[in-house]
Scaffold this motif. Structure first.
Motif, PDB file in Angstrom:
ATOM      1  N   ARG A 129       0.677  -0.966  -0.287  1.00 47.00           N
ATOM      2  CA  ARG A 129       0.499  -0.353  -0.293  1.00 47.00           C
ATOM      3  C   ARG A 129       1.057   1.393  -0.163  1.00 47.00           C
ATOM      4  NH1 ARG A 129      -5.373  -0.818  -1.170  1.00 47.00           N
ATOM      5  NH2 ARG A 129      -6.349  -2.316  -0.786  1.00 47.00           N
ATOM      6  N   CYS A 130       0.674   1.982  -0.427  1.00 45.93           N
ATOM      7  CA  CYS A 130       0.784   3.126  -0.750  1.00 45.93           C
ATOM      8  C   CYS A 130       0.838   4.388   0.444  1.00 45.93           C
ATOM      9  CB  CYS A 130       1.031   4.486  -1.852  1.00 45.93           C
ATOM     10  SG  CYS A 130       0.800   3.653  -2.925  1.00 45.93           S
ATOM     11  N   PRO A 131       2.498   4.476   0.966  1.00 49.76           N
ATOM     12  CA  PRO A 131       1.960   5.754   2.546  1.00 49.76           C
ATOM     13  C   PRO A 131       1.300   6.651   2.324  1.00 49.76           C
ATOM     14  CG  PRO A 131       3.463   6.146   1.242  1.00 49.76           C
ATOM     15  CD  PRO A 131       3.156   4.988   0.175  1.00 49.76           C
ATOM     16  N   THR A 132       0.551   7.217   3.259  1.00 50.56           N
ATOM     17  CA  THR A 132      -0.491   8.534   3.765  1.00 50.56           C
ATOM     18  C   THR A 132      -2.143   8.221   3.603  1.00 50.56           C
ATOM     19  OG1 THR A 132       0.020   9.907   1.674  1.00 50.56           O
ATOM     20  CG2 THR A 132       1.886   9.938   3.351  1.00 50.56           C
ATOM     21  N   VAL A 133      -2.419   9.219   4.008  1.00 50.09           N
ATOM     22  CA  VAL A 133      -3.879   8.430   3.963  1.00 50.09           C
ATOM     23  C   VAL A 133      -4.173   9.242   2.533  1.00 50.09           C
ATOM     24  CG1 VAL A 133      -6.100   9.548   4.842  1.00 50.09           C
ATOM     25  CG2 VAL A 133      -4.180   9.310   6.704  1.00 50.09           C
ATOM     26  N   LYS A 134      -3.706   9.277   1.751  1.00 46.96           N
ATOM     27  CA  LYS A 134      -4.184  10.506   0.558  1.00 46.96           C
ATOM     28  C   LYS A 134      -4.382   9.463  -0.278  1.00 46.96           C
ATOM     29  CE  LYS A 134      -3.364  14.018  -2.951  1.00 46.96           C
ATOM     30  NZ  LYS A 134      -2.278  15.209  -2.790  1.00 46.96           N
ATOM     31  N   TYR A 135      -2.913   8.548  -0.151  1.00 46.43           N
ATOM     32  CA  TYR A 135      -3.180   7.921  -1.503  1.00 46.43           C
ATOM     33  C   TYR A 135      -3.031   5.867  -0.898  1.00 46.43           C
ATOM     34  CZ  TYR A 135      -0.839  11.196  -3.444  1.00 46.43           C
ATOM     35  OH  TYR A 135      -0.857  12.653  -4.109  1.00 46.43           O
ATOM     36  N   ARG A 169      -5.324   4.300  -0.897  1.00 46.43           N
ATOM     37  CA  ARG A 169      -6.051   3.487  -1.806  1.00 46.43           C
ATOM     38  C   ARG A 169      -5.760   2.406  -2.391  1.00 46.43           C
ATOM     39  NH1 ARG A 169     -10.682   7.611  -2.780  1.00 46.43           N
ATOM     40  NH2 ARG A 169      -8.644   8.726  -3.094  1.00 46.43           N
ATOM     41  N   ARG A 170      -4.195   3.490  -2.914  1.00 46.85           N
ATOM     42  CA  ARG A 170      -3.481   2.644  -4.045  1.00 46.85           C
ATOM     43  C   ARG A 170      -2.869   1.562  -3.658  1.00 46.85           C
ATOM     44  NH1 ARG A 170      -0.038   5.819  -6.858  1.00 46.85           N
ATOM     45  NH2 ARG A 170      -0.393   4.599  -9.017  1.00 46.85           N
ATOM     46  N   THR A 171      -2.347   0.917  -5.169  1.00 45.77           N
ATOM     47  CA  THR A 171      -1.315  -0.324  -4.317  1.00 45.77           C
ATOM     48  C   THR A 171      -0.067   0.021  -5.581  1.00 45.77           C
ATOM     49  OG1 THR A 171      -2.498  -1.805  -5.558  1.00 45.77           O
ATOM     50  CG2 THR A 171      -2.886  -1.933  -3.327  1.00 45.77           C
ATOM     51  N   ARG A 172       0.639  -0.626  -5.164  1.00 48.50           N
ATOM     52  CA  ARG A 172       1.730  -0.566  -5.812  1.00 48.50           C
ATOM     53  C   ARG A 172       3.107  -1.850  -6.059  1.00 48.50           C
ATOM     54  NH1 ARG A 172       7.004   1.179  -3.077  1.00 48.50           N
ATOM     55  NH2 ARG A 172       6.372   2.057  -1.471  1.00 48.50           N
ATOM     56  N   LEU A 173       3.913  -1.485  -6.591  1.00 50.24           N
ATOM     57  CA  LEU A 173       4.803  -2.663  -6.317  1.00 50.24           C
ATOM     58  C   LEU A 173       6.061  -2.179  -5.174  1.00 50.24           C
ATOM     59  CD1 LEU A 173       5.802  -4.156  -9.709  1.00 50.24           C
ATOM     60  CD2 LEU A 173       4.530  -4.961  -8.365  1.00 50.24           C
ATOM     61  N   PHE A 220     -14.621   1.707  -0.079  1.00 56.24           N
ATOM     62  CA  PHE A 220     -15.013   2.596  -1.701  1.00 56.24           C
ATOM     63  C   PHE A 220     -15.470   1.815  -2.757  1.00 56.24           C
ATOM     64  CE2 PHE A 220     -11.628   4.205   0.883  1.00 56.24           C
ATOM     65  CZ  PHE A 220     -11.659   5.701   0.967  1.00 56.24           C
ATOM     66  N   THR A 221     -16.189   2.753  -3.178  1.00 64.21           N
ATOM     67  CA  THR A 221     -17.035   2.086  -4.491  1.00 64.21           C
ATOM     68  C   THR A 221     -17.130   2.990  -5.591  1.00 64.21           C
ATOM     69  OG1 THR A 221     -19.339   2.878  -3.772  1.00 64.21           O
ATOM     70  CG2 THR A 221     -18.798   0.962  -3.141  1.00 64.21           C
ATOM     71  N   GLU A 222     -16.848   2.003  -6.475  1.00 63.93           N
ATOM     72  CA  GLU A 222     -16.670   3.270  -7.914  1.00 63.93           C
ATOM     73  C   GLU A 222     -17.783   3.647  -8.414  1.00 63.93           C
ATOM     74  OE1 GLU A 222     -13.857   1.020 -10.565  1.00 63.93           O
ATOM     75  OE2 GLU A 222     -12.116   1.927  -9.456  1.00 63.93           O
ATOM     76  N   ILE A 223     -17.854   4.768  -9.157  1.00 64.25           N
ATOM     77  CA  ILE A 223     -18.955   5.821  -9.907  1.00 64.25           C
ATOM     78  C   ILE A 223     -19.359   5.674 -11.739  1.00 64.25           C
ATOM     79  CG2 ILE A 223     -21.105   5.515  -7.680  1.00 64.25           C
ATOM     80  CD1 ILE A 223     -20.231   8.291  -8.105  1.00 64.25           C
ATOM     81  N   LYS A 224     -20.264   5.784 -12.125  1.00 67.68           N
ATOM     82  CA  LYS A 224     -20.012   6.591 -13.701  1.00 67.68           C
ATOM     83  C   LYS A 224     -20.002   7.770 -13.361  1.00 67.68           C
ATOM     84  CE  LYS A 224     -21.160   2.568 -16.177  1.00 67.68           C
ATOM     85  NZ  LYS A 224     -22.141   2.298 -17.407  1.00 67.68           N
ATOM     86  N   LYS A 225     -19.208   8.352 -14.122  1.00 65.80           N
ATOM     87  CA  LYS A 225     -19.742   9.806 -14.285  1.00 65.80           C
ATOM     88  C   LYS A 225     -20.478  10.408 -14.453  1.00 65.80           C
ATOM     89  CE  LYS A 225     -16.726  13.908 -15.596  1.00 65.80           C
ATOM     90  NZ  LYS A 225     -15.380  14.806 -16.730  1.00 65.80           N
ATOM     91  N   GLY A 266       1.108  -8.720 -12.375  1.00 65.64           N
ATOM     92  CA  GLY A 266       1.698  -6.525 -11.948  1.00 65.64           C
ATOM     93  C   GLY A 266       0.812  -6.931 -11.170  1.00 65.64           C
ATOM     94  N   VAL A 267       0.564  -5.351 -10.863  1.00 70.49           N
ATOM     95  CA  VAL A 267      -0.477  -4.626  -9.903  1.00 70.49           C
ATOM     96  C   VAL A 267      -1.613  -4.785 -10.506  1.00 70.49           C
ATOM     97  CG1 VAL A 267      -0.942  -2.760  -8.003  1.00 70.49           C
ATOM     98  CG2 VAL A 267       1.376  -3.733  -8.810  1.00 70.49           C
ATOM     99  N   GLU A 268      -2.609  -5.391  -9.726  1.00 68.80           N
ATOM    100  CA  GLU A 268      -4.260  -4.809 -10.442  1.00 68.80           C
ATOM    101  C   GLU A 268      -4.810  -3.602  -8.502  1.00 68.80           C
ATOM    102  OE1 GLU A 268      -6.375  -8.529 -10.010  1.00 68.80           O
ATOM    103  OE2 GLU A 268      -5.185  -9.066 -11.316  1.00 68.80           O
TER     104      GLU A 268
END
Length: 214
Positions: free
Chosen positions: A59-65, A67-71, A165-170, A156-158
């Motif tokens: 997981r990326c550090p800090t509250v801002k990021y 949610r994202r994952t990386r290698l 969190f949920t994703e919605i369309k624009k 890879g990283v999915e």
């Protein structure tokens, strides 16, 4: 910086031969070609092994990021132990190891253990000598599997959506408030604050009209 007290006036060296010290990167296109040739030569030299190593998903550090994952840099010792891979044997089969990394969640540990097991299932280990096959080497009848030059392309990283969190369309986004959200909030706040005053004013007006009608 202002000069104070009776000090020596600084000598400003503004007439140096600065043009002789300017570095221009006119070799940018040539260096790009050189790096590409070097990558190709490395791939040929290490073939059929991949050019990169297997790395964990973190997981990326800090509250801002977060949610994202990386290698990450390398697998922790706890992950290697759970996957049944010795820590000294892992670097020899293309697995990056980071002995300082600690697992902070069971979910991350389980995900990386599954990643190691999936890699181990697809791994083909050729013997160093054809006449001396070791126990960790892949049997000869299973050495003709599909190979890849990039582990990152195969593992890879999915970018999965984090829990909560949920994703919605624009197109599903709510329509903007007419006149602006700030104005609407200020009006709602004012209406809530003045409800008593307005009610009293309306009652007095109704009473006055009633007296006038008599």
């Amino acid at each position: 910086m202002a000069i104070k007290h009776n000090q020596q006036i600084p000598h400003n060296h503004f007439r140096k031969d600065w043009q002789r010290r300017v570095r221009c990167h006119f070799d940018q296109a040539g260096k790009k070609e050189s790096r590409r040739v070097a990558r190709r030569a490395k791939a040929v030299a290490v073939a059929p092994r991949p050019v990169d190593k297997l790395r964990p998903i973190v997981r990326c550090p800090t509250v801002k990021y977060n949610r994202r994952t990386r290698l990450g840099r390398g697998f922790s010792l706890a992950e290697l132990k759970a996957a049944g891979i010795p820590k000294l044997y892992a670097p020899t089969i293309g697995i990056a190891v980071d002995a300082r990394r600690q697992n902070l969640s069971e979910e991350g540990l389980a995900a990386n253990v599954e990643r190691l097991k999936a890699y181990k299932a697809r791994l083909i280990v050729f013997p160093r000598k054809s006449n001396k096959v070791k126990a960790a080497d892949t049997p000869k009848d299973q050495q003709s599997g599909e190979t890849t030059q990039s582990i990152r392309a195969a593992f890879g990283v999915e970018q999965a959506v984090a829990p909560g969190f949920t994703e919605i369309k624009k197109s599903d986004l709510p329509k903007p408030v007419e006149g602006g959200a700030y104005r609407a909030l200020r009006k709602a706040r004012s209406d809530a604050r003045l409800v008593g005053v307005r009610q009293k004013r309306a009652d007095e007006k109704a009473a006055a009209e009633k007296e006038k009608a008599k």
